[in-house]
Design a protein around this motif. Sequence first.
Motif, PDB file in Angstrom:
ATOM      1  N   CYS A 265       0.839  -1.195   0.000  1.00 51.26           N
ATOM      2  CA  CYS A 265       0.000   0.000   0.000  1.00 51.26           C
ATOM      3  C   CYS A 265       0.876   1.248   0.000  1.00 51.26           C
ATOM      4  CB  CYS A 265      -0.909  -0.004   1.232  1.00 51.26           C
ATOM      5  SG  CYS A 265      -2.168   1.286   1.201  1.00 51.26           S
ATOM      6  N   LEU A 266       0.745   2.087  -1.029  1.00 52.50           N
ATOM      7  CA  LEU A 266       1.470   3.352  -1.135  1.00 52.50           C
ATOM      8  C   LEU A 266       0.477   4.486  -0.879  1.00 52.50           C
ATOM      9  CD1 LEU A 266       3.170   1.204  -2.741  1.00 52.50           C
ATOM     10  CD2 LEU A 266       3.891   3.083  -4.240  1.00 52.50           C
ATOM     11  N   TYR A 267       0.841   5.414   0.002  1.00 53.91           N
ATOM     12  CA  TYR A 267      -0.088   6.489   0.346  1.00 53.91           C
ATOM     13  C   TYR A 267       0.690   7.708   0.832  1.00 53.91           C
ATOM     14  CZ  TYR A 267       0.815   5.520   5.293  1.00 53.91           C
ATOM     15  OH  TYR A 267       1.421   5.379   6.522  1.00 53.91           O
ATOM     16  N   ALA A 268       0.059   8.864   0.727  1.00 55.53           N
ATOM     17  CA  ALA A 268       0.613  10.107   1.277  1.00 55.53           C
ATOM     18  C   ALA A 268       0.009  10.344   2.653  1.00 55.53           C
ATOM     19  CB  ALA A 268       0.304  11.278   0.353  1.00 55.53           C
ATOM     20  N   GLU A 269       0.847  10.797   3.561  1.00 50.67           N
ATOM     21  CA  GLU A 269       0.397  10.943   4.950  1.00 50.67           C
ATOM     22  C   GLU A 269      -0.723  11.960   5.095  1.00 50.67           C
ATOM     23  OE1 GLU A 269       3.742  12.199   7.211  1.00 50.67           O
ATOM     24  OE2 GLU A 269       4.241  13.889   5.895  1.00 50.67           O
ATOM     25  N   GLY A 270      -0.800  12.928   4.170  1.00 56.78           N
ATOM     26  CA  GLY A 270      -1.855  13.938   4.236  1.00 56.78           C
ATOM     27  C   GLY A 270      -3.085  13.582   3.437  1.00 56.78           C
ATOM     28  N   ASP A 271      -3.117  12.399   2.834  1.00 57.52           N
ATOM     29  CA  ASP A 271      -4.278  11.956   2.054  1.00 57.52           C
ATOM     30  C   ASP A 271      -5.178  11.144   2.989  1.00 57.52           C
ATOM     31  OD1 ASP A 271      -6.052  11.087   0.146  1.00 57.52           O
ATOM     32  OD2 ASP A 271      -4.606   9.879  -0.979  1.00 57.52           O
ATOM     33  N   GLN A 290       5.001   5.145   2.874  1.00 59.51           N
ATOM     34  CA  GLN A 290       4.374   6.435   3.131  1.00 59.51           C
ATOM     35  C   GLN A 290       5.146   7.560   2.447  1.00 59.51           C
ATOM     36  OE1 GLN A 290       2.992   7.522   7.223  1.00 59.51           O
ATOM     37  NE2 GLN A 290       4.458   9.208   7.016  1.00 59.51           N
ATOM     38  N   TYR A 291       4.387   8.508   1.877  1.00 60.34           N
ATOM     39  CA  TYR A 291       4.961   9.678   1.224  1.00 60.34           C
ATOM     40  C   TYR A 291       4.530  10.934   1.993  1.00 60.34           C
ATOM     41  CZ  TYR A 291       5.916   6.646  -2.777  1.00 60.34           C
ATOM     42  OH  TYR A 291       6.378   5.637  -3.589  1.00 60.34           O
ATOM     43  N   ALA A 292       5.353  11.956   1.895  1.00 58.36           N
ATOM     44  CA  ALA A 292       4.986  13.248   2.475  1.00 58.36           C
ATOM     45  C   ALA A 292       3.927  13.915   1.601  1.00 58.36           C
ATOM     46  CB  ALA A 292       6.218  14.136   2.589  1.00 58.36           C
ATOM     47  N   LEU A 295      -0.467  13.864  -2.014  1.00 59.51           N
ATOM     48  CA  LEU A 295      -0.667  13.365  -3.378  1.00 59.51           C
ATOM     49  C   LEU A 295      -1.521  12.104  -3.357  1.00 59.51           C
ATOM     50  CD1 LEU A 295       2.950  13.862  -4.807  1.00 59.51           C
ATOM     51  CD2 LEU A 295       0.932  15.317  -5.167  1.00 59.51           C
ATOM     52  N   HIS A 296      -2.357  11.969  -4.380  1.00 63.07           N
ATOM     53  CA  HIS A 296      -3.311  10.860  -4.406  1.00 63.07           C
ATOM     54  C   HIS A 296      -3.234  10.098  -5.731  1.00 63.07           C
ATOM     55  CE1 HIS A 296      -7.028   8.687  -3.433  1.00 63.07           C
ATOM     56  NE2 HIS A 296      -7.409   8.914  -4.694  1.00 63.07           N
ATOM     57  N   GLY A 297      -3.317   8.765  -5.626  1.00 64.91           N
ATOM     58  CA  GLY A 297      -3.431   7.922  -6.810  1.00 64.91           C
ATOM     59  C   GLY A 297      -2.300   8.081  -7.797  1.00 64.91           C
ATOM     60  N   MET A 298      -2.651   8.380  -9.065  1.00 62.15           N
ATOM     61  CA  MET A 298      -1.645   8.502 -10.126  1.00 62.15           C
ATOM     62  C   MET A 298      -0.676   9.655  -9.873  1.00 62.15           C
ATOM     63  SD  MET A 298      -2.432   5.968 -12.133  1.00 62.15           S
ATOM     64  CE  MET A 298      -1.547   6.231 -13.670  1.00 62.15           C
ATOM     65  N   MET A 299      -1.049  10.619  -9.031  1.00 65.98           N
ATOM     66  CA  MET A 299      -0.160  11.743  -8.749  1.00 65.98           C
ATOM     67  C   MET A 299       1.105  11.301  -8.014  1.00 65.98           C
ATOM     68  SD  MET A 299      -1.539  14.318 -10.165  1.00 65.98           S
ATOM     69  CE  MET A 299      -0.521  15.625  -9.482  1.00 65.98           C
ATOM     70  N   LEU A 300       1.080  10.105  -7.448  1.00 60.61           N
ATOM     71  CA  LEU A 300       2.304   9.582  -6.815  1.00 60.61           C
ATOM     72  C   LEU A 300       3.345   9.152  -7.858  1.00 60.61           C
ATOM     73  CD1 LEU A 300       0.747   7.378  -3.974  1.00 60.61           C
ATOM     74  CD2 LEU A 300       1.982   9.538  -3.682  1.00 60.61           C
ATOM     75  N   ILE A 301       2.913   8.993  -9.121  1.00 54.68           N
ATOM     76  CA  ILE A 301       3.832   8.518 -10.168  1.00 54.68           C
ATOM     77  C   ILE A 301       4.459   9.724 -10.853  1.00 54.68           C
ATOM     78  CG2 ILE A 301       4.081   6.996 -12.164  1.00 54.68           C
ATOM     79  CD1 ILE A 301       1.511   5.594 -11.336  1.00 54.68           C
ATOM     80  N   GLU A 306       9.801  10.704  -4.262  1.00 50.84           N
ATOM     81  CA  GLU A 306      10.685   9.622  -3.802  1.00 50.84           C
ATOM     82  C   GLU A 306      10.044   8.857  -2.644  1.00 50.84           C
ATOM     83  OE1 GLU A 306      13.454   8.606  -5.047  1.00 50.84           O
ATOM     84  OE2 GLU A 306      13.924  10.195  -6.486  1.00 50.84           O
ATOM     85  N   PRO A 307      10.172   7.518  -2.663  1.00 46.41           N
ATOM     86  CA  PRO A 307      10.793   6.700  -3.703  1.00 46.41           C
ATOM     87  C   PRO A 307       9.921   6.621  -4.951  1.00 46.41           C
ATOM     88  CG  PRO A 307       9.841   5.274  -2.035  1.00 46.41           C
ATOM     89  CD  PRO A 307       9.688   6.672  -1.529  1.00 46.41           C
ATOM     90  N   ASN A 308      10.561   6.579  -6.107  1.00 48.23           N
ATOM     91  CA  ASN A 308       9.830   6.507  -7.370  1.00 48.23           C
ATOM     92  C   ASN A 308       8.946   5.260  -7.400  1.00 48.23           C
ATOM     93  OD1 ASN A 308      12.311   7.906  -9.688  1.00 48.23           O
ATOM     94  ND2 ASN A 308      10.896   8.892  -8.297  1.00 48.23           N
ATOM     95  N   VAL A 309       7.759   5.427  -7.932  1.00 40.95           N
ATOM     96  CA  VAL A 309       6.825   4.297  -8.001  1.00 40.95           C
ATOM     97  C   VAL A 309       7.258   3.216  -9.000  1.00 40.95           C
ATOM     98  CG1 VAL A 309       4.472   3.633  -8.636  1.00 40.95           C
ATOM     99  CG2 VAL A 309       4.854   5.594  -7.127  1.00 40.95           C
ATOM    100  N   PRO A 310       7.716   3.558 -10.226  1.00 43.34           N
ATOM    101  CA  PRO A 310       8.064   2.468 -11.164  1.00 43.34           C
ATOM    102  C   PRO A 310       9.098   1.470 -10.629  1.00 43.34           C
ATOM    103  CG  PRO A 310       7.799   4.513 -12.373  1.00 43.34           C
ATOM    104  CD  PRO A 310       7.734   4.881 -10.910  1.00 43.34           C
ATOM    105  N   PRO A 311      10.184   1.916  -9.962  1.00 40.47           N
ATOM    106  CA  PRO A 311      11.084   0.900  -9.400  1.00 40.47           C
ATOM    107  C   PRO A 311      10.420   0.036  -8.332  1.00 40.47           C
ATOM    108  CG  PRO A 311      12.201   3.022  -9.545  1.00 40.47           C
ATOM    109  CD  PRO A 311      10.751   3.278  -9.833  1.00 40.47           C
ATOM    110  N   LEU A 312       9.492   0.632  -7.563  1.00 37.90           N
ATOM    111  CA  LEU A 312       8.778  -0.167  -6.578  1.00 37.90           C
ATOM    112  C   LEU A 312       7.893  -1.221  -7.258  1.00 37.90           C
ATOM    113  CD1 LEU A 312       7.715   2.567  -3.993  1.00 37.90           C
ATOM    114  CD2 LEU A 312       9.467   0.808  -3.701  1.00 37.90           C
ATOM    115  N   VAL A 313       7.305  -0.841  -8.377  1.00 35.28           N
ATOM    116  CA  VAL A 313       6.510  -1.814  -9.140  1.00 35.28           C
ATOM    117  C   VAL A 313       7.398  -2.986  -9.571  1.00 35.28           C
ATOM    118  CG1 VAL A 313       5.256  -2.179 -11.299  1.00 35.28           C
ATOM    119  CG2 VAL A 313       4.785  -0.144  -9.911  1.00 35.28           C
ATOM    120  N   LEU A 314       8.600  -2.678 -10.043  1.00 35.13           N
ATOM    121  CA  LEU A 314       9.512  -3.753 -10.437  1.00 35.13           C
ATOM    122  C   LEU A 314       9.893  -4.628  -9.244  1.00 35.13           C
ATOM    123  CD1 LEU A 314      11.947  -1.996 -12.965  1.00 35.13           C
ATOM    124  CD2 LEU A 314       9.889  -3.363 -13.453  1.00 35.13           C
TER     125      LEU A 314
END
Length: 324
Positions: A265-271, A290-292, A295-301, A306-314
């Motif tokens: 689960c990837l999420y922003a702490e303020g979302d 957790q991200y600072a 940002l919501h949904g696709m806005m995390l990409i 950081e950390p970048n979403v595509p490397p996490l997907v891999l």
Amino acid sequence: MKRFIPLFFLAAFLVYAVVACKSSPVPTATELPPPEIPTTSPPTAPPSPTPEPPSPTPELPTATPVPEVPAIEPLPPEPQKVEFHASDGQTLQGTYYPAAVNPAPMVVLMHWAPGDQSDWVEIAYWLQNRGLGGQTEPAEPWLDPSWFPPIPPGWVEQSFAVFTFTFRDCEGGCQAFNQEGWLLDAQAAMEVAQGLDGVDPQRLVALGASIGADGAPDGCYWLNDEYENSCLGALSLSPGDYLTVPYVDAVSELGGEEPPKPDWCLYAEGDGDSARACQSASGDHYRTIQYAGSLHGMMLIQPEVEPNVPPLVLDFLEMVFDLG
């Protein structure tokens, strides 16, 4: 005088005996005729039995040759339009991006409410890894593949089948919330993706953003109820209990399977909704990132996030598909 005579006669007798011995030949032993060898033939040995011809050496059964399995040609790389139906009869539109291997592991991508399946097009090309990327106007960071990392060359599979679809009433963005209907759409998409030509039906994962972030684990555990151990895990960007299944319940369902299925689960702490949903779940196979900010949904990409979403997907795909 009496003693002389006997001595005289004794001497005369001795002289006579000596002379007699010298003059008489010593009789030779009579030569016996050679012993007669019996002419009876020794008993004839019984004739040797005629040897039987050797038994033919039994032919050992040879191992049945394993037929060579012809290599299955991959499908052409061009995306294929797929029309399918949810269980309530709703017609849905999807797109299939065939992999360069056959059969291939499948990645199902579920979009967020402000968009539709077209938001995933460049990420689909990136995972397909067949040279079709970079054809989209990069109006958003997730449509610009220039910053996506390459698929690692050492992986067993370097190309994935990808399936995207548009939730009902969401062409160009969702016009209204339809939680019950979207759940049926997510389930139908997983089932359709599993049965596509060129797909390994036991190696699926689901990734989603926002409403799709709930749809990914919801559809994953549902597919496993229908087809045991078909979906191997889910990755969610900003879930928020947007469908009828609470996110914590979906994570629990996946973690309780045998073997357990991971969920990230990837999420922003303020979302707010997403932070609550991600923080509500737990488990040995559950991971939160957790991200600072908010940002919501696709806005995390985005490359700046950081950390970048595509490397996490891999990282996630490497783990669930055991690609190292």
